[in-house]
Design a protein around this motif. Structure first.
Motif, PDB file in Angstrom:
ATOM      1  N   ALA A 163       0.837  -1.205   0.000  1.00 35.08           N
ATOM      2  CA  ALA A 163       0.000   0.000   0.000  1.00 35.08           C
ATOM      3  C   ALA A 163       0.868   1.249   0.000  1.00 35.08           C
ATOM      4  O   ALA A 163       0.545   2.250  -0.654  1.00 35.08           O
ATOM      5  N   GLY A 164       2.005   1.191   0.720  1.00 36.60           N
ATOM      6  CA  GLY A 164       2.927   2.321   0.738  1.00 36.60           C
ATOM      7  C   GLY A 164       3.564   2.575  -0.613  1.00 36.60           C
ATOM      8  O   GLY A 164       4.031   3.689  -0.893  1.00 36.60           O
ATOM      9  N   ARG A 165       3.575   1.552  -1.466  1.00 35.11           N
ATOM     10  CA  ARG A 165       4.109   1.711  -2.824  1.00 35.11           C
ATOM     11  C   ARG A 165       3.006   2.015  -3.840  1.00 35.11           C
ATOM     12  O   ARG A 165       3.235   1.980  -5.045  1.00 35.11           O
ATOM     13  N   ASP A 166       1.792   2.234  -3.334  1.00 29.55           N
ATOM     14  CA  ASP A 166       0.622   2.502  -4.180  1.00 29.55           C
ATOM     15  C   ASP A 166       0.268   1.329  -5.086  1.00 29.55           C
ATOM     16  O   ASP A 166      -0.374   1.496  -6.126  1.00 29.55           O
ATOM     17  N   ASP A 167       0.676   0.124  -4.670  1.00 30.99           N
ATOM     18  CA  ASP A 167       0.299  -1.084  -5.399  1.00 30.99           C
ATOM     19  C   ASP A 167      -0.930  -1.670  -4.697  1.00 30.99           C
ATOM     20  O   ASP A 167      -0.849  -2.635  -3.928  1.00 30.99           O
ATOM     21  N   ASP A 168      -2.080  -1.053  -4.953  1.00 34.68           N
ATOM     22  CA  ASP A 168      -3.289  -1.409  -4.214  1.00 34.68           C
ATOM     23  C   ASP A 168      -3.733  -2.841  -4.472  1.00 34.68           C
ATOM     24  O   ASP A 168      -4.286  -3.496  -3.580  1.00 34.68           O
ATOM     25  N   GLY A 169      -3.509  -3.344  -5.680  1.00 36.11           N
ATOM     26  CA  GLY A 169      -3.919  -4.712  -5.995  1.00 36.11           C
ATOM     27  C   GLY A 169      -3.173  -5.729  -5.151  1.00 36.11           C
ATOM     28  O   GLY A 169      -3.776  -6.629  -4.551  1.00 36.11           O
TER      29      GLY A 169
END
Length: 655
Positions: free
Chosen positions: A442-448
């Motif tokens: 989530a911190g890497r904006d990889d929501d999937g």
């Protein structure tokens, strides 16, 4: 398998023998005299050529260990076709090392119908590796009702993972074979766990807001044994739910039957059966009986029972007695007890002694010792040493140590180094590591990817992960799936999940209107109950919403209570609403105090209320100041009204 040289289990004295050899310490002189007289009588008859007496006398001498004296009588009786003598001659020859000749006599006796001989012959073939022959003869013995034959057959079938093993264990146990009773109980417990795991509900628990380091425990608590099959007390002292007690009625029934067989074996002196029986009784809450069986096993030298007894005493508040039993178990090599002693001394502020016991646990082969040393060092801000111990435990396969190591690396701003350890821990079953991976992605904006790990942790019972899944599903517009996860998280104690669940329910049906005159307050809706649960946990937005619902029902006192609680916790909406309530009840002065607090915290409507209040009092300059603040804070509607009021006050001042 039993020892082939065990005369007590292999001797067959035939249907004619009525005498009993008293080989217990402290036997009476009368009994010794009777045995001597019986032996003399059989010797006279045997010397006179009586076949039955030859067989009986040979068995008596063999039981005593007089092989030279027994052999001629047994050979003579065997020559006359006495099957019991043939079996016992086989025993004698086996003891002397003549294995093949012994097997020949056992075959003769077995063909003649001797169950003990068939048993001995079956074990002989098993030792030779001839399993088909072994099974044939052991089955012959078992089907004749021979307990040892049934047990040996069960052992052979169990070795081959044959489901028929349980039938023969039961047959042997029903005849009083204590090891069969113990192993039957173990088999029933395994089946109970399998049944429960396939049908048990997911158990959710409270999680943490940030990266988690301690698995399914709270606080800096050391980890003890995690294996339910090597440590039957595991569910009682690690906080992990016991599947056999959380599952279906069928599982509970199997555990109940297992307890009966454990008790039968324990009553016959089987110390491991006493240990497992104690564990079942403890899970049932029958602590006094559990302690009795633990004590029995511990006195017989079962270190795990001494350790379990220590936990039982600690839970009862007797820490000193617990330490005594833990010490005894630890000195006998029980790593779990050594860990418990380490935790005890750590809690007492004795880190050096704690470290010594954690090292002892590690030396005993318990990898939890290294993990607990890592926790101890981390609590003392000895980060380098903590990392070393975590690595040692993690390399040995300790999943929570791998998770803790990853957290340590993440805190040291090394997400690249942390990720593989999180992955390793998560793949090994660490729920917290799966949740932490979700945070990382989530911190890497990889929501999937984050959602996939959150879902995995949520499925295993992680409350905060369930909350994150619920929030993600709400964003996607999937209210039904979101509701399911939010219910799980809220049930696990998450105030935020309870609040969000309440908002979902709240959006589906409007809140009830105020009651008619004289009508009692209505029953609280489900959404209000969830708001209240969150409010009771200190959730400020929930407190404000509970106050609003109470006010809508006409319950002014309840509304004021929740508004005040939210306001005192720093909620500007709570302060504003409390001011409205007080103003309506005539408490305008106190209302102004709460509106001031709200306005200073950035609440535009509160600033506008203060401006209106100042205008009514004729404090035009003060009113202009609050109007300017309301214009600044907004929202647009409030800013527009505040601007008009400010203009009017300006005209009044310049008139």
């Amino acid at each position: 398998m039993e020892n082939m040289g065990d005369r007590a289990t292999l001797l067959e004295t035939g249907r004619y023998v009525q005498s009993h050899v008293n080989d217990t310490a402290g036997g009476t002189g009368a009994a010794d005299g009777a045995d001597t007289e019986a032996e003399a009588r059989h010797r006279r008859a045997a010397d006179a050529g009586d076949t039955a007496s030859m067989s009986v006398l040979g068995a008596l001498l063999l039981r005593r260990g007089d092989l030279d004296g027994a052999e001629p009588y047994l050979r003579a009786a065997t020559g006359e076709g006495e099957r019991a003598a043939a079996n016992n001659l086989g025993v004698l020859l086996h003891q002397r090392g003549y294995v093949d000749e012994a097997a020949g006599w056992w075959r003769i006796a077995a063909v003649a119908g001797s169950a003990p001989a068939a048993h001995a012959l079956g074990r002989h073939y098993r030792e030779l590796g001839d399993e088909p022959a072994a099974e044939y003869w052991l089955r012959q013995s078992a089907e004749q009702g021979h307990a040892l034959g049934a047990y040996a057959l069960a052992d052979l079938l169990e070795h081959r993972s044959d489901v028929g093993a349980e039938r023969w264990l039961r047959a042997a146990a029903e005849q009083g074979h204590r090891e069969a009773a113990y192993r039957l109980a173990r088999a029933l417990e395994r089946r109970a766990r399998e049944s429960a795991r396939s049908g048990a509900d997911v158990v959710y628990r409270a999680g943490t807001a940030g990266p988690s380091t301690r698995g399914r425990r709270t606080g800096q608590e050391p980890l003890l044994s995690m294996d339910p099959f090597t440590d039957p007390r595991m569910p009682a002292y690690t906080g992990k739910p016991d599947p056999a007690t959380a599952g279906s009625g069928a599982a509970a029934s199997l555990v109940g039957e297992a307890a009966q067989w454990y008790q039968q074996a324990a009553a016959r002196g089987h110390r491991r059966a006493a240990l497992h029986l104690g564990a079942i009784l403890e899970r049932r809450g029958e602590l006094k009986q559990a302690g009795r069986w633990y004590l029995s096993a511990a006195k017989d030298g079962e270190a795990r029972a001494a350790c379990a007894l220590g936990f039982l005493l600690r839970d009862a508040g007797d820490e000193e007695s617990a330490a005594v039993w833990w010490l005894r178990a630890a000195q006998e090599g029980d790593g779990n007890a050594a860990n418990a002693l380490g935790a005890l001394h750590a809690a007492r502020g004795e880190p050096q002694t704690a470290e010594r016991w954690y090292r002892a646990a590690m030396d005993a082969g318990d990898v939890n010792g290294a993990y607990n040393l890592g926790l101890l060092c981390a609590a003392q801000d000895r980060t380098v040493q903590a990392e070393q111990w975590y690595r040692r435990a993690a390399y040995a396969g300790h999943r929570e140590a791998a998770n803790a190591l990853a957290v340590l690396l993440l805190q040291a701003d090394d997400p690249t180094g942390a990720e593989p350890w999180f992955s390793k821990a998560a793949e090994a079953g660490s729920v917290d590591a799966a949740f932490n991976l979700g945070i990382l992605y989530a911190g890497r904006d990889d929501d999937g990817a984050a959602l996939r790990w959150y879902e995995r942790a949520a499925a295993a019972g992680h409350t905060e992960a369930a909350l994150q899944v619920g929030i993600a599903r709400l964003r996607d517009g999937d209210d039904r799936t979101a509701e399911r996860h939010l219910r799980c998280a809220a049930g696990g104690g998450s105030a935020e999940a309870a609040f969000r669940l309440a908002t979902v329910l709240d959006s589906r049906e409007p809140p009830p209107g105020p009651p008619a005159l004289g009508e009692p307050y209505g029953v609280k809706s489900e959404c209000e109950q969830w708001y209240e649960r969150a409010a009771e946990q200190g959730h400020r937005r929930a407190q404000v919403r509970v106050g609003m619902l109470a006010a809508a029902r006409g319950d002014i006192n309840e509304a004021a209570r929740w508004y005040r609680e939210a306001a005192e916790a720093g909620s500007r909406n709570g302060a504003f609403n409390l001011g409205l309530l007080l103003a309506r009840e005539g408490g305008e002065r106190e209302a102004a105090l709460w509106w001031t607090r709200a306005a200073q915290a950035g609440h535009g409507r509160a600033a506008l209320r203060l401006a209106l209040l100042a205008a009514r009092r004729g404090e035009l300059t003060e009113g202009q100041r609050w109007c300017a603040r309301a214009v600044e804070l907004g929202p647009a509607e409030v800013a527009e009204r505040a601007a008009r009021l400010r203009e009017a006050l300006h005209q009044e001042l310049t008139a």
